[in-house]
Design an enzyme around this catalytic site. Structure first.
Site, PDB file in Angstrom:
ATOM      1  N   HIS A 135       0.970  -1.195   0.151  1.00 60.07           N
ATOM      2  CA  HIS A 135       0.070  -0.020  -0.079  1.00 60.07           C
ATOM      3  C   HIS A 135       0.792   1.272   0.058  1.00 60.07           C
ATOM      4  O   HIS A 135       0.492   2.250  -0.821  1.00 60.07           O
ATOM      5  CB  HIS A 135      -0.837   0.071   1.217  1.00 60.07           C
ATOM      6  N   GLU A 136       1.938   1.378   1.006  1.00 56.89           N
ATOM      7  CA  GLU A 136       2.775   2.419   0.842  1.00 56.89           C
ATOM      8  C   GLU A 136       3.492   2.998  -0.299  1.00 56.89           C
ATOM      9  O   GLU A 136       3.424   4.069  -0.753  1.00 56.89           O
ATOM     10  CB  GLU A 136       3.506   2.261   2.348  1.00 56.89           C
TER      11      GLU A 136
ATOM     12  N   GLU B 113      -6.128   6.724  -0.743  1.00 60.31           N
ATOM     13  CA  GLU B 113      -5.951   5.822  -0.006  1.00 60.31           C
ATOM     14  C   GLU B 113      -6.450   4.387  -0.553  1.00 60.31           C
ATOM     15  O   GLU B 113      -5.832   3.582  -0.534  1.00 60.31           O
ATOM     16  CB  GLU B 113      -6.352   5.941   1.221  1.00 60.31           C
TER      17      GLU B 113
END
Length: 260
Positions: free
Chosen positions: A129-130, A182
């Site tokens: 994700h990051e 996100e």
């Protein structure tokens, strides 16, 4: 007028930017500029925050990160990305349940996260994700969005409605914009971890753990920079078939991470 003309031309060129998942982007900041900022921020954190002295934890995190980032060249070959070939990983000694990736190829994981992301697959979901925030150029996109918002704020202040303008921009533009980033990082990260041979179903388990760890102490989604845990799990499950196909392919090609 000259500055406005330059801004308009840059904005027109920025309209050509596209995220790895096909979303049109507005980007005025160069990759080199945002990468320099990312490297400087990472180096400052390394000076100010203690890094873990536990070699086993550090090796564990680096193993997962290396497997994740090893899949990035495959995307770059398709013309989707422009990112560093080498990534630096630091494990910071902190109870914070957090991790981050910065432009310039920098990854940071706080040891508190290891108590919630308690398997290699769950931690891979976080790191995927990051890293996806960097791949999708979210930092540059957010910085670019701030420019017209600041210009509008200056005009609003001149007419005495600066506070009202700021509240409106935050609620109707910046917060949804952040939640969109996100969500995009969740989905791109899911594909990335699966392509590396990590079980994508662990991403849903991770957010179940996150929900329990927060104890329900989170603001309503509409007031938050992040989607709710329920929204994230729903969206991840909706993409799971695609991710599982990537996972099966990765296993068939011998990608079977064993980080501990």
């Amino acid at each position: 007028m000259r500055r406005l003309a330059v801004f308009a031309v840059a904005a027109a060129l920025a309209a050509c930017a596209t995220s790895p998942l096909g979303r049109k982007q507005f980007i005025l900041i160069s990759d080199d500029s945002i990468s320099q900022q990312g490297v400087a921020s990472f180096q400052q954190m390394q000076k100010e925050m203690p890094q873990s002295k536990d070699a086993r934890k550090t090796q564990y995190v680096r193993c997962i990160a290396d497997n994740i980032t090893a899949q990035i060249p495959n995307l770059r070959e398709k013309g989707q990305l422009s990112v560093p070939g080498a990534w630096e990983v630091s494990v910071f000694e902190s109870e914070d349940v957090n991790a981050f990736a910065l432009p310039g190829g920098k990854i940071g994981v706080f040891t508190g996260l290891l108590k919630v992301a308690n398997t290699q697959d769950q931690l891979a979901a976080v790191i995927g994700h990051e890293v996806s925030h960097v791949l999708a150029r979210h930092s540059a996109e957010r910085a670019s969005a701030d420019i017209p918002a600041q210009i509008g704020g200056a005009f609003a202040s001149a007419y005495g409605v600066g506070q009202l303008y700021g509240m409106g921009v935050n609620a109707l533009f910046l917060l949804p914009y952040s939640r969109g980033h996100e969500s995009e990082a969740d989905l791109l990260g899911l594909d990335l971890m699966a392509s590396a041979g990590f079980d994508p179903r662990a991403a849903v388990t991770l957010w179940q753990n996150m929900a329990r760890a927060s104890g329900g102490q989170k603001p309503p989604e509409i007031l938050s920079t992040h989607p709710s845990d329920e929204t994230r799990m729903h969206d991840l499950n909706a993409r799971m078939k695609t991710a599982l196909d990537l996972y099966v392919t990765a296993k068939g090609q011998g990608r079977n991470p064993k980080c501990g």
